[in-house]
Design an enzyme around this catalytic site. Structure first.
Site, short mmCIF file in Angstrom:
data_model
loop_
_atom_site.label_atom_id
_atom_site.label_comp_id
_atom_site.label_asym_id
_atom_site.label_seq_id
_atom_site.Cartn_x
_atom_site.Cartn_y
_atom_site.Cartn_z
N HIS A 1 29.91 -40.43 -4.95
CA HIS A 1 28.67 -40.30 -5.72
C HIS A 1 27.91 -41.62 -5.78
CE1 HIS A 1 30.86 -36.83 -8.01
NE2 HIS A 1 30.62 -36.54 -6.75
N ASP B 1 27.28 -35.20 -1.79
CA ASP B 1 28.56 -35.69 -1.26
C ASP B 1 28.43 -36.10 0.20
OD1 ASP B 1 30.07 -35.51 -3.56
OD2 ASP B 1 31.01 -33.60 -3.03
N HIS C 1 34.70 -33.63 2.37
CA HIS C 1 35.01 -35.03 2.65
C HIS C 1 35.83 -35.20 3.94
CE1 HIS C 1 33.38 -35.87 -1.23
NE2 HIS C 1 34.37 -35.29 -1.88
#
Length: 321
Positions: free
Chosen positions: A101, A264, A287
């Protein structure tokens, strides 16, 4: 835009507040204190100006750990957040977790060089979005530096997959980084959503920075059982239970879930080590896929080159590397 799939990029603004040709840092140091999402620890965060060509550098001041450059190849874990790691000096890897973030805020605000100091193993989660980080950066002031910014230009399409999920980077069709992400969750409160945007400071601040992280209610007990999400609450995450959002205040945006996935991705992609000039497309990516994608891009020099943003656009290559 829950269930709606627009077919073309929708840049919510075209003028940056900063000169995109020059590197930027912050004018003065600024500090804040928050809670770690997974550890539940109270963590101090300090952002400080850094010289030209420094990049984004994380430092832990509670242990002996060399500074960690924010790059794809210093990422050691991507299961629930993006985690940087290094050798603490005794042969054991020491980590700084939940950086995505803050990285998104730095990319969205156009900050190239900064020192980030924390006294714990992760970045504070604040409200689960990037809004507090944007606030800190703007309070500190964002200023241009003398050195020119060298963008990382994507020269041919590179793609990674995991089942029906994928992430890819392609040559830019317009200057800057465009993001096109779609998600598909069985929980009716989320469902299918897609979001497409050009990353620039005004659009990021207004449309993306406030989108919060989210979790499915059935996952919470598991996370607690493995010692994670100890600092999680309805104050810093959206909790979804089937067709309902548990948070009494509801959503900040009807499509807040996919906006957070875009946030993200912006943070993860900024681990390229500079601003990307290209087009990112992802479906059900996270991710892990984002990091795999960067590793594949930089595995071959033919995939990319560095040049000012005003350099001629590369000719798109149809094949996937």
């Amino acid at each position: 835009m829950n269930g709606m799939l627009p077919q073309a990029p929708v840049p919510f603004g075209t003028a940056s507040r900063h000169d995109g040709q020059m590197q930027h840092t912050i004018r003065q140091p600024i500090s804040s204190i928050g809670t770690g999402l997974h550890t539940g620890r109270r963590i101090s965060l300090k952002l400080s100006p850094a010289p030209e060509n420094t990049g984004i550098v994380f430092r832990r001041n509670d242990i002996t750990l060399p500074p960690l450059a924010a790059r794809y190849d210093t990422v050691v874990d991507t299961r629930l957040s993006t985690v940087l790691g290094g050798d603490g000096g005794d042969g054991h890897a020491e980590r700084i977790a939940t950086i995505e973030h803050l990285m998104a805020a730095l990319a969205g605000c156009g900050v190239d060089n900064i020192f980030i100091d924390v006294d714990g193993p992760e970045i504070p989660v604040f409200d689960g979005s990037a809004a507090e980080f944007v606030f800190l950066l703007e309070c500190a002031g964002i200023m241009p530096q003398a050195a020119a910014r060298q963008h990382i230009h994507v020269d041919r399409t590179v793609r990674v997959e995991d089942g029906d999920a994928f992430a890819e980077l392609s040559p830019a069709t317009q200057p800057g980084l465009t993001i096109d992400i779609s998600i598909d969750f069985p929980a009716a409160a989320i469902g299918q959503q897609r979001y497409v945007t050009l990353v620039e400071p005004g659009a990021f601040r207004q449309h993306l920075s406030t989108a919060r992280t989210f979790v499915l209610q059935p996952e919470i007990d598991y996370l607690h059982s493995v010692g994670l999400a100890r600092g999680g609450s309805l104050d810093n995450a959206i909790v979804v239970n089937g067709d309902s959002v548990v948070n009494p205040s509801g959503l900040r945006h009807p499509d807040e879930f996919v906006r957070h996935k875009v946030l993200d991705a912006i943070g993860d992609i900024y681990l390229a080590g500079g601003m990307i000039n290209g087009h990112f497309r992802g479906h059900k990516s996270g991710h892990t896929l984002n990091n795999r994608l960067l590793r594949k891009v930089f595995a071959e020099q033919a995939n990319w080159h560095r040049a000012p943003l005003g350099a001629p656009l590369s000719t798109p290559q149809p094949q996937a590397a």
